[in-house]
Design a protein around this motif. Sequence first.
Motif, mmCIF file in Angstrom:
data_model
loop_
_atom_site.group_PDB
_atom_site.id
_atom_site.type_symbol
_atom_site.label_atom_id
_atom_site.label_comp_id
_atom_site.label_asym_id
_atom_site.label_seq_id
_atom_site.Cartn_x
_atom_site.Cartn_y
_atom_site.Cartn_z
ATOM 1 N N MET A 1 16.870 -4.293 -7.232
ATOM 2 C CA MET A 1 18.503 -3.750 -6.377
ATOM 3 C C MET A 1 19.784 -3.612 -7.487
ATOM 4 O O MET A 1 19.948 -4.838 -7.984
ATOM 5 C CB MET A 1 18.596 -5.821 -5.365
ATOM 6 C CG MET A 1 19.352 -5.453 -4.252
ATOM 7 S SD MET A 1 18.580 -4.804 -3.537
ATOM 8 C CE MET A 1 19.600 -4.583 -1.956
ATOM 9 N N ASP A 2 20.882 -3.489 -7.009
ATOM 10 C CA ASP A 2 21.842 -2.278 -6.940
ATOM 11 C C ASP A 2 22.782 -4.224 -7.402
ATOM 12 O O ASP A 2 23.033 -4.291 -5.976
ATOM 13 C CB ASP A 2 22.241 -1.431 -6.599
ATOM 14 C CG ASP A 2 23.477 -0.617 -7.556
ATOM 15 O OD1 ASP A 2 23.884 -0.998 -8.012
ATOM 16 O OD2 ASP A 2 23.372 0.232 -6.851
ATOM 17 N N THR A 3 23.848 -4.175 -8.029
ATOM 18 C CA THR A 3 24.166 -5.308 -8.409
ATOM 19 C C THR A 3 26.036 -5.044 -8.031
ATOM 20 O O THR A 3 26.339 -6.209 -7.867
ATOM 21 C CB THR A 3 24.418 -5.901 -9.782
ATOM 22 O OG1 THR A 3 24.391 -5.293 -10.745
ATOM 23 C CG2 THR A 3 22.172 -6.405 -9.747
ATOM 24 N N ILE A 44 15.348 1.651 -1.446
ATOM 25 C CA ILE A 44 14.703 1.456 -2.634
ATOM 26 C C ILE A 44 14.194 -0.002 -2.633
ATOM 27 O O ILE A 44 13.150 -0.135 -3.225
ATOM 28 C CB ILE A 44 15.831 1.576 -3.977
ATOM 29 C CG1 ILE A 44 16.413 3.062 -4.538
ATOM 30 C CG2 ILE A 44 15.562 1.088 -4.399
ATOM 31 C CD1 ILE A 44 17.600 3.378 -5.181
ATOM 32 N N SER A 45 15.317 -0.961 -1.964
ATOM 33 C CA SER A 45 14.332 -2.124 -2.001
ATOM 34 C C SER A 45 13.163 -1.935 -1.110
ATOM 35 O O SER A 45 12.410 -3.056 -1.781
ATOM 36 C CB SER A 45 15.463 -2.853 -1.017
ATOM 37 O OG SER A 45 15.200 -4.555 -1.373
ATOM 38 N N ALA A 50 7.299 -2.963 -0.968
ATOM 39 C CA ALA A 50 5.803 -1.974 -0.425
ATOM 40 C C ALA A 50 5.416 -2.552 -1.903
ATOM 41 O O ALA A 50 3.720 -2.435 -1.686
ATOM 42 C CB ALA A 50 6.002 -0.159 0.097
ATOM 43 N N ALA A 51 5.765 -1.672 -2.997
ATOM 44 C CA ALA A 51 4.574 -1.256 -3.751
ATOM 45 C C ALA A 51 4.388 -3.179 -4.663
ATOM 46 O O ALA A 51 3.357 -2.892 -5.853
ATOM 47 C CB ALA A 51 5.891 -0.637 -5.321
ATOM 48 N N HIS A 94 6.659 6.053 -5.821
ATOM 49 C CA HIS A 94 7.581 6.788 -6.768
ATOM 50 C C HIS A 94 9.089 6.397 -7.510
ATOM 51 O O HIS A 94 10.236 6.382 -8.032
ATOM 52 C CB HIS A 94 7.462 8.631 -6.483
ATOM 53 C CG HIS A 94 6.173 8.914 -6.724
ATOM 54 N ND1 HIS A 94 6.335 9.700 -8.531
ATOM 55 C CD2 HIS A 94 5.566 10.033 -6.346
ATOM 56 C CE1 HIS A 94 4.904 10.085 -8.679
ATOM 57 N NE2 HIS A 94 4.447 10.013 -7.870
ATOM 58 N N LEU A 95 9.419 6.421 -5.808
ATOM 59 C CA LEU A 95 11.117 5.707 -5.666
ATOM 60 C C LEU A 95 11.079 4.360 -6.545
ATOM 61 O O LEU A 95 11.366 3.648 -7.756
ATOM 62 C CB LEU A 95 11.120 5.913 -4.541
ATOM 63 C CG LEU A 95 12.780 4.852 -3.665
ATOM 64 C CD1 LEU A 95 14.199 6.510 -4.667
ATOM 65 C CD2 LEU A 95 13.499 5.329 -2.438
#
Length: 103
Positions: A1-3, A44-45, A50-51, A94-95
Motif C-alpha cells: 500500500m502506498d504510504t 492496486i490494494s 486478490a493475488a 500483473h498489477l
Amino acid sequence: MDTRSEEDVMGLQPPPELATLANIVFSWPLVDEVVLHQAGSRWISFAVTAARVSATATTHAARTVTRNDGEGVRAFDGDWQDTARSCAWSPLSHLARAHPTSK
C-alpha cells in the motif's frame, strides 16, 4: 500500500483561466489527480489482496489433491489446472506483481 498521504500527492490543476486558454490549443483533462491516485491505490490494494487469496487457494487445492485420491479429486485437479491456465495472465495479477509491496 502506498504510504504517501493525500497532501504528498499534488494535483496538477492550472488556474481556471489558464485551463480555458489551454483548451483552445488542446483538450486539458478536468481530472482531480488526487482522487485518481486514490482510486489507483485502491485497485492496486485489491490486486495485491486478490493475488494473495489466489495463492492461498492454490496451496489448499494442491494440498487437497496430494492428500486425497479418487475420480472426484482427479476431476477437481483437472478443472483447477484448466482454470489456472486460463487465468495465468490477468491485469490484476500483473498489477499486483508490479506493485512494490507485493514483492
